[in-house]
Design an enzyme around this catalytic site. Structure first.
Site, PDB file in Angstrom:
ATOM      1  N   LYS A  38     -11.985  -1.727   7.894  1.00 50.52           N
ATOM      2  CA  LYS A  38     -12.152  -2.692   6.802  1.00 50.52           C
ATOM      3  C   LYS A  38     -10.785  -3.252   6.388  1.00 50.52           C
ATOM      4  CE  LYS A  38     -12.000   0.931   3.263  1.00 50.52           C
ATOM      5  NZ  LYS A  38     -12.713   1.605   2.170  1.00 50.52           N
ATOM      6  N   TYR A 265      19.562  -5.939 -11.062  1.00 50.22           N
ATOM      7  CA  TYR A 265      19.083  -5.933 -12.439  1.00 50.22           C
ATOM      8  C   TYR A 265      19.238  -4.556 -13.076  1.00 50.22           C
ATOM      9  CZ  TYR A 265      16.851 -10.378 -11.222  1.00 50.22           C
ATOM     10  OH  TYR A 265      16.601 -11.652 -10.822  1.00 50.22           O
TER      11      TYR A 265
END
Length: 636
Positions: A38, A265
């Site tokens: 799937k 950051y």
């Protein structure tokens, strides 16, 4: 999308084969494997992964939705395909046509599927799913026997499998596993006591397969383990699986970082020593990061922003691994190649300093363009283009043949819809008479005029009638009629069906349990194959009459002489063979036009393109098939 990004996902089919043999050896030859593919085989590519597993001997496949199963069938997969989330209203026809096996997960779902099967005269194989503790979809254990009886009583549904879904499995199995196993075994015993026998009974998933060498029952469902991913960290190294997916990227920027410098950051990284920092444009952050990305000692990976990833090489392990995904075998091979090239240089055989900046540059991966394009030559590119066009053509022909098969199948299935057929008979036949009359009459008149110049040279004007009649009945009548119908009706078919496709009216038909092929394609195909031969008769007759009028008025050939010469030289076979051609041409025009409209995409632009392609392709197909039909019909 992102075609120029130097980041590559590599699917190792050798690793897939290794994992399959490893798991099958652990389970034993008497245990069947249902491979779950799937979500596009968890991003690995469902069709190629399933094709290789089918070749290796997997017993069946599992997907989440009907669309995934249809894609596998159209990709050439022939083994049973289990739809784990079941089917919804209107999808029973697809399951029947593509030989798919839906899961029944509730009494209401069983009633819906049974109703569709009875109403549409279908046959299905199904698996029952029993909820033993996952508390998602699944029949309550007390409802399993009732649901199985309901399906069996239809006489059209074969309950061939029984399954459940384990909620928690640990290496030592745990209490939850044994509780679910006991409940499921009680359901199995109850159904078998009621006379049911199952070809496949499956409880074990990837975690249970790793935890239990010989799981219970006769089938196991394996998903990520087949692809080399472990269910959780506790299972790592319980079996030496190899990851199938790996990501390789190019370092696009190198910068030396001083001791104590903070990076990115909020200063998420602080350099404890002199470092070389590389940026990878893999663009994974904010999308899907590789599940098994584990920085090695001295080689870290920290997010820089949404489209870049930073890699830091410490002074002791500089340039060790460029892999942003699973494993490092390819990188180590590249390192060894770079080392051989370095040692072969006669100008510099001194030991290389343990300098992270220099090491980074020495261990750069091959150029992205070289890897992607392979420095192809002109002839290679030409053959690639020809091969791609040939594959696309074969694919289109195959899809048209599938549509023809579906239309032929639904032609003999109830309910028979006469109203759409009558509308198409009127549209294709009655509304086309005027243009056929004009075309036929003036075609015969022009042919009489043109042939008179040639026959007058030999004083053989009496042969004008037979020449015109033979040309019209054998060739011009059926061909011109088909081309006119393709231009007038074929374009309308493609536009109407294409508009229904892009406005989702075809999807609405499916939801209402109305098969779109039966409702839209079958009436047009049947009407075209009936009406184009009848229109050909009109065209042939008017062409001969037009030629006779011109011969009488301009060439002074009496109608009686014209008629007698036509009767003398034109056989009934000439006429009937022309009608056989017209029947084939009608099927070609309707089939191609319906196909182009049925697969139209991208709104009004796509509908316009489908309309144009329908006329052009059907006209060319008529002319090409005319040659082969002539060779078959008139040379035998």
């Amino acid at each position: 999308m992102f075609t120029n990004r130097p980041t590559f996902a590599r699917i190792d089919l050798d690793a897939l084969e290794h994992n399959y043999h490893l798991l099958q050896e652990r389970l034993g030859d008497d245990m069947s494997i249902l491979s779950v593919v799937k979500a596009d085989a968890y991003g690995h590519g469902a069709v190629p992964v399933a094709a290789n597993l089918e070749r290796l001997g997997v017993a069946a496949f599992g997907v989440a939705f009907c669309e995934e199963a249809v894609a596998l069938r159209e990709g050439g997969i022939t083994k049973p395909i289990l739809i784990l989330s079941g089917i919804y209203w209107g999808e029973a026809q697809k399951a029947h046509f593509y030989n798919l096996t839906p899961v029944i997960f509730s009494l209401r779902n069983a009633e819906d599927v049974a109703r569709q099967v009875r109403d549409l005269d279908l046959r299905l194989k199904v698996h029952l799913k029993v909820d033993t503790g996952m508390n998602r979809i699944g029949l309550h254990p007390d409802e399993a026997v009732a649901a199985a009886r309901l399906l069996r009583d239809t006489g059209r549904i074969d309950v061939e499998g029984l399954m459940t879904h384990l909620a928690t499995v640990t290496p030592d199995l745990g209490d939850d596993y044994w509780r679910q196993m006991t409940t499921f075994r009680e359901v199995v015993d109850a159904l078998q006591a009621d006379g049911f026998s199952f070809a496949m009974i499956h409880l074990a998933n990837s975690a249970a397969v790793l935890a239990v060498p010989r799981p219970p029952f006769n089938t196991v469902r394996i998903g990520k383990a087949m692809l080399g991913a472990y269910p959780s960290p506790e299972f790592v190294n319980m079996l030496p699986l190899r990851p199938v997916l790996s990501l390789t990227t190019k370092i696009t920027h190198i910068k030396t970082i001083a001791v104590g410098a903070r990076v990115s950051y909020d200063g998420t990284f602080t350099a404890a020593a002199r470092h070389a920092r590389g940026h990878n444009p893999d663009g994974l952050r904010g999308r899907a990061q590789p599940a098994s990305f584990e920085p090695r000692p001295g080689v870290g990976a920290r997010p820089a922003c949404a489209d870049r990833r930073q890699r830091h090489d410490g002074p002791d392990d500089a340039g060790r691994d460029r892999r942003a995904g699973r494993g490092g075998r390819r990188s180590r091979n590249l390192d060894r190649r770079a080392e051989k090239r370095k040692n072969s240089r006669s100008r510099d055989r001194r030991p290389v300093r343990n300098d992270p900046v220099r090491n980074f540059h020495q261990h750069q991966p091959p150029r992205c363009a070289d890897l992607r394009e392979g420095k192809r030559g002109i002839m290679t590119a030409v053959f690639d283009a020809i091969g791609g066009a040939l594959i696309a053509f074969v694919n289109e022909v195959g899809r048209v043949m599938i549509l023809l098969y579906e239309a032929t199948f639904w032609l003999f299935k109830r309910p028979f819809r006469f109203e759409p057929l009558v509308r198409q008979l009127e549209f294709i036949g009655v509304q086309s008479i005027s243009i056929i009359v004009l075309t036929g009459a003036f075609t015969g008149a022009v042919m009489a005029l043109q042939s008179s110049y040639a026959f007058s040279l030999f004083d053989a004007n009496s042969m004008i009638g037979p020449a015109v009649a033979l040309a019209v009945t054998r060739e011009l009548g059926p061909v011109l009629t088909a081309l006119l119908v393709a231009g007038r009706c074929g374009s309308s078919m493609a536009a109407e069906i294409g508009t229904m496709r892009v406005t989702e009216q075809i999807d609405a038909l499916t939801v209402m349990a109305v098969n779109p092929v039966q409702y839209l394609v079958v009436p047009r195909l049947l009407a075209a194959t009936i009406m184009i031969p009848l229109l050909t008769v009109i065209a042939d007759t008017l062409a001969v009459v037009g030629a006779m009028v011109v011969s009488n008025l301009l060439l002074d050939i009496s109608p009686r002489l014209f008629y007698d010469s036509v009767i003398s030289y034109v056989d009934l076979d000439d006429f009937t063979n022309g009608l056989i051609k017209a029947t084939f041409f009608g099927a070609i025009v309707a089939l191609v036009s319906s196909y182009k409209g049925y697969h139209a995409t991208r709104g009004a632009e796509g509908v316009g393109r489908a309309t144009t392609e329908a006329v052009v392709v059907s006209s060319v197909a008529v002319l090409i098939s005319d040659y082969f039909l002539t060779a078959i019909l008139f040379n035998t």
